[in-house]
Design a protein around this motif. Structure first.
Motif, PDB file in Angstrom:
ATOM      1  N   ILE A 173      42.476  50.473  48.629  1.00  0.00           N
ATOM      2  CA  ILE A 173      41.702  49.311  48.194  1.00  0.00           C
ATOM      3  C   ILE A 173      42.262  48.006  48.759  1.00  0.00           C
ATOM      4  O   ILE A 173      41.811  46.928  48.398  1.00  0.00           O
ATOM      5  N   ARG A 174      43.244  48.075  49.663  1.00  0.00           N
ATOM      6  CA  ARG A 174      43.894  46.869  50.167  1.00  0.00           C
ATOM      7  C   ARG A 174      42.931  45.950  50.913  1.00  0.00           C
ATOM      8  O   ARG A 174      42.966  44.729  50.705  1.00  0.00           O
ATOM      9  N   PRO A 175      42.067  46.453  51.805  1.00  0.00           N
ATOM     10  CA  PRO A 175      41.160  45.518  52.502  1.00  0.00           C
ATOM     11  C   PRO A 175      40.260  44.733  51.556  1.00  0.00           C
ATOM     12  O   PRO A 175      40.070  43.526  51.719  1.00  0.00           O
ATOM     13  N   GLN A 176      39.712  45.397  50.541  1.00  0.00           N
ATOM     14  CA  GLN A 176      38.849  44.704  49.579  1.00  0.00           C
ATOM     15  C   GLN A 176      39.656  43.708  48.730  1.00  0.00           C
ATOM     16  O   GLN A 176      39.181  42.612  48.416  1.00  0.00           O
ATOM     17  N   LEU A 177      40.891  44.095  48.389  1.00  0.00           N
ATOM     18  CA  LEU A 177      41.755  43.180  47.632  1.00  0.00           C
ATOM     19  C   LEU A 177      42.059  41.929  48.453  1.00  0.00           C
ATOM     20  O   LEU A 177      42.037  40.812  47.934  1.00  0.00           O
ATOM     21  N   CYS A 178      42.352  42.112  49.734  1.00  0.00           N
ATOM     22  CA  CYS A 178      42.648  40.964  50.590  1.00  0.00           C
ATOM     23  C   CYS A 178      41.449  40.019  50.685  1.00  0.00           C
ATOM     24  O   CYS A 178      41.612  38.792  50.672  1.00  0.00           O
ATOM     25  N   HIS A 179      40.252  40.614  50.781  1.00  0.00           N
ATOM     26  CA  HIS A 179      39.054  39.780  50.836  1.00  0.00           C
ATOM     27  C   HIS A 179      38.918  38.960  49.558  1.00  0.00           C
ATOM     28  O   HIS A 179      38.654  37.739  49.590  1.00  0.00           O
ATOM     29  N   LEU A 180      39.122  39.605  48.418  1.00  0.00           N
ATOM     30  CA  LEU A 180      39.010  38.891  47.146  1.00  0.00           C
ATOM     31  C   LEU A 180      40.104  37.845  47.003  1.00  0.00           C
ATOM     32  O   LEU A 180      39.856  36.720  46.541  1.00  0.00           O
ATOM     33  N   LEU A 181      41.342  38.199  47.401  1.00  0.00           N
ATOM     34  CA  LEU A 181      42.440  37.240  47.316  1.00  0.00           C
ATOM     35  C   LEU A 181      42.217  36.048  48.235  1.00  0.00           C
ATOM     36  O   LEU A 181      42.607  34.921  47.918  1.00  0.00           O
ATOM     37  N   ALA A 182      41.587  36.299  49.370  1.00  0.00           N
ATOM     38  CA  ALA A 182      41.285  35.188  50.270  1.00  0.00           C
ATOM     39  C   ALA A 182      40.323  34.202  49.625  1.00  0.00           C
ATOM     40  O   ALA A 182      40.447  32.987  49.794  1.00  0.00           O
ATOM     41  N   LEU A 183      39.350  34.726  48.856  1.00  0.00           N
ATOM     42  CA  LEU A 183      38.430  33.843  48.135  1.00  0.00           C
ATOM     43  C   LEU A 183      39.151  33.082  47.025  1.00  0.00           C
ATOM     44  O   LEU A 183      38.911  31.900  46.797  1.00  0.00           O
TER      45      LEU A 183
END
Length: 635
Positions: free
Chosen positions: A133-143
């Motif tokens: 789930i790291r790519p989706q987490l990074c996207h959310l953290l970027a927001l």
């Protein structure tokens, strides 16, 4: 699926269902795609998705992909999805969790409260080690963070570095706490060109055992007498295993070798043949040795006496002072020679240097207390050294009241006297240690401090001192009063009488009572203060101005107690006290239908109120000084 029937079907295993659920899922996803989910429907579907059930992954995934909200998304929905993330038997599958995160990204601009994700930043960040789930987490953290550099490959690199550092710390901890030679001294000295050696044994005999061969406690104990000392014994300052060996098998020749090496190094620095920065790096190793062994052996104390002469007084000051605070209890004249050099290097006519010095003395006294209490027996040495140290620091504390008359300074001064009071509260130590009280002028300056915390702590210190005096004069302590103690008793009793006159008796600055000193305020000054107060408030006398009711520090707590009592009887009273409280006003209050409260109950109540508010010093002193209060508490 948002209907009760659909939710019930999800809780039944597929083989036990009477009808298929595929058509229901298709209808639900179609409706969601065309019309969106109302808030109540959205909440039910989120419950369905985040709680383990018997729906297949394809059906759950289809629902998430078509979960279009028809309005704003509330915090409860977001928190339900966040709570479903992570590892565990009851958690949704990782592919489904990835879809949850994609959904949160999709609806980010529809959140009623976007800050809810910021508040969960720690939870999201701690899940980054889950690759699925790291790519989706990074996207959310970027927001959430608005930082474009949050990318999967960079997070992965950081996690590799974190694991590497953690592994290095674990290895280092295992070496320091275990029974293996440490070979990382060069790294700990930060790459300096120092010749500070690591453990290495040369010319070992066949019948001997080298320290490098020891790798556990059993091996150390078994070969204790056979272990050959390393070539450079000064490595003891950095190697825990060598420290254990020399503690278990002391060696006079080894101590001499260590001392000679250190003195030679210090001589190089003093003569200019070596840079002082190299020696300061080595000082950190000596500091680690003192912290690890909780001692500073005489040879290192001698070394420090020489080192302080070339020290600039500021470089790595905290490390120097903490290391020196492990000094053993030695004769004060011997210690005084070191203290003189220390103060000459440190003091620069600024309050900050004086406060640093006071902090050192406080730490030294605390360590001495621990050392003496742990000792099997105590000799007459402590009877002179500890009182001499406290008497010596008395001058520094008085100086600080003039150079830095701030509340923070007063609290630091009380740290020292609380350390002294703690030492005097130990039955084993008071048997061998003469009591030295704070200077009278200091006590009065602290008592008239504008901080209630300072006054409370001062009273707590004096209460502990009073118990120490009582212990010394009781049959429980066999040594009896020393001559220097007899000279201090009257001054100490004067503290107690003056403070009780101010707080309890309504006779502030009176010198009529035995031992009373009127807070050492001259009569002309008292007359001037009395005249000023009468002009400001004709109903208030100077004698009563520092009691529980009128004192600027205590008046709020006193009237707050009365307000609480009145609040508890709000329906039964007709009037409230205007304040401040006096014995006469309490009688008038009861006659007018107010709270019925005696003068003694009121004052005892204020003491209890202060205790309840975390200010036990004044109550402690009053209960240990006023005989009526003593008897009341005993009953």
């Amino acid at each position: 699926m948002s209907s009760p029937g659909g939710q019930a079907a999800s809780k039944v295993p597929a083989k036990r269902r009477k009808t298929g659920i595929k058509s229901t899922v298709e209808k639900t996803t179609s409706t969601l795609y065309n019309e969106g989910a109302l808030p109540d429907e959205l909440a039910r579907l989120v419950d369905l998705l985040t709680v383990r059930n018997f729906l297949d992954q394809a059906s759950l995934g289809a629902i998430v992909r078509n979960l279009y909200p028809s309005g704003k998304v509330g915090d409860e929905v977001v928190l339900r999805f966040l709570g479903a993330l992570g590892h565990g038997q009851l958690k949704p599958s990782l592919p489904l969790q990835a879809l949850f995160l994609r959904w949160l990204v999709m609806v980010y601009h529809l959140l009623e409260n976007p800050a809810v994700l910021s508040q969960a930043y720690g939870v999201l960040f701690n899940l980054l080690d889950t690759a699925a789930i790291r790519p989706q987490l990074c996207h959310l953290l970027a927001l959430v963070t608005r930082r474009k550099h949050v990318r999967p490959f960079r997070i992965q690199a950081v996690l590799d570095e974190i694991q590497k550092q953690r592994s290095a710390r674990e290895v280092d901890l295992a070496i320091r706490n275990g029974f293996s030679v440490s070979h990382d001294l060069d790294r700990r000295l930060q790459g300096t060109t120092s010749l500070f050696p690591a453990v290495h044994t040369m010319h070992a005999q066949e019948s001997s055992v080298t320290l490098e061969e020891v790798d556990n406690a059993e091996s150390l104990v078994k070969n204790l007498e056979k272990i050959e000392l390393p070539t450079q014994l000064v490595a003891v300052l950095a190697d825990p295993l060598l420290q254990k060996l020399l503690l278990l098998r002391p060696d006079a020749e080894g101590s001499s070798r260590i001392s000679n090496w250190l003195m030679a190094c210090l001589g190089d620095v003093a003569s200019g043949d070596a840079e002082s920065d190299i020696f300061l790096d080595m000082l950190e190793v000596i500091h680690d040795y003192a912290v690890a062994t909780k001692t500073l052996p005489p040879l290192l104390l001698t070394f420090f006496a020489q080192f302080l002469g070339v020290w600039d007084g500021s470089s790595k000051r905290d490390i120097v002072l903490e290391t020196l605070s492990y000094a053993p209890v030695v004769r004060f004249q011997e210690l005084y020679q070191i203290l003189q050099v220390l103060e000459h290097s440190m003091l620069d006519n600024t309050p900050s240097s004086q406060l640093s010095l006071l902090g050192f003395y406080t730490l030294l006294l605390r360590r001495w207390t621990i050392t003496m209490e742990a000792a099997e027996s105590l000799d007459a040495l402590t009877a002179a050294t500890v009182p001499n140290l406290i008497g010596y620091v008395n001058q520094l504390t008085l100086t600080l009241t003039q150079t830095s008359p701030a509340v923070g300074t007063s609290l630091a001064i009380l740290d020292f006297y609380e350390a002294a009071a703690t030492l005097y509260s130990k039955p084993k130590l008071i048997e061998h240690t003469d009591i030295t009280i704070p200077p009278p002028l200091l006590v009065y300056l602290l008592y008239f401090n504008p901080s209630l915390a300072v006054v409370s702590r001062l009273c707590g210190v004096l209460a502990t001192y009073k118990r120490a005096w009582e212990a010394v004069m009781s049959p429980a302590v066999s040594r009896g009063l020393a001559r220097c103690e007899r000279d201090q008793i009257n001054a100490f009793n004067g503290f107690l009488m003056d403070l009780c006159n101010c707080l309890w008796r309504g006779r502030a600055f009176s010198a009529a009572d035995p031992n009373a000193q009127g807070c050492r305020i001259a009569q002309p000054a008292q007359a001037a203060l009395g005249s000023y107060l009468s002009a400001a408030d004709r109903d208030l006398s100077l004698a009563a101005a520092f009691g529980l009711s009128h004192s600027p520090l205590l008046c709020l707590q006193s009237i707050s107690l009365v307000r609480e009592l009145e609040g508890a009887e709000a329906g039964a009273i007709r009037t409230r006290h205007a304040g401040p409280v006096t014995e006469a006003s309490l009688g008038q209050l009861a006659n007018r239908g107010g709270v019925v409260l005696s003068w003694q109950e009121y004052r005892s109540g204020v003491l209890e109120y202060l205790e309840g508010k975390g200010l036990p010093g004044i109550p402690d002193l009053m209960y240990n000084t006023m005989k009526k209060l003593m008897r009341a508490r005993q009953h």
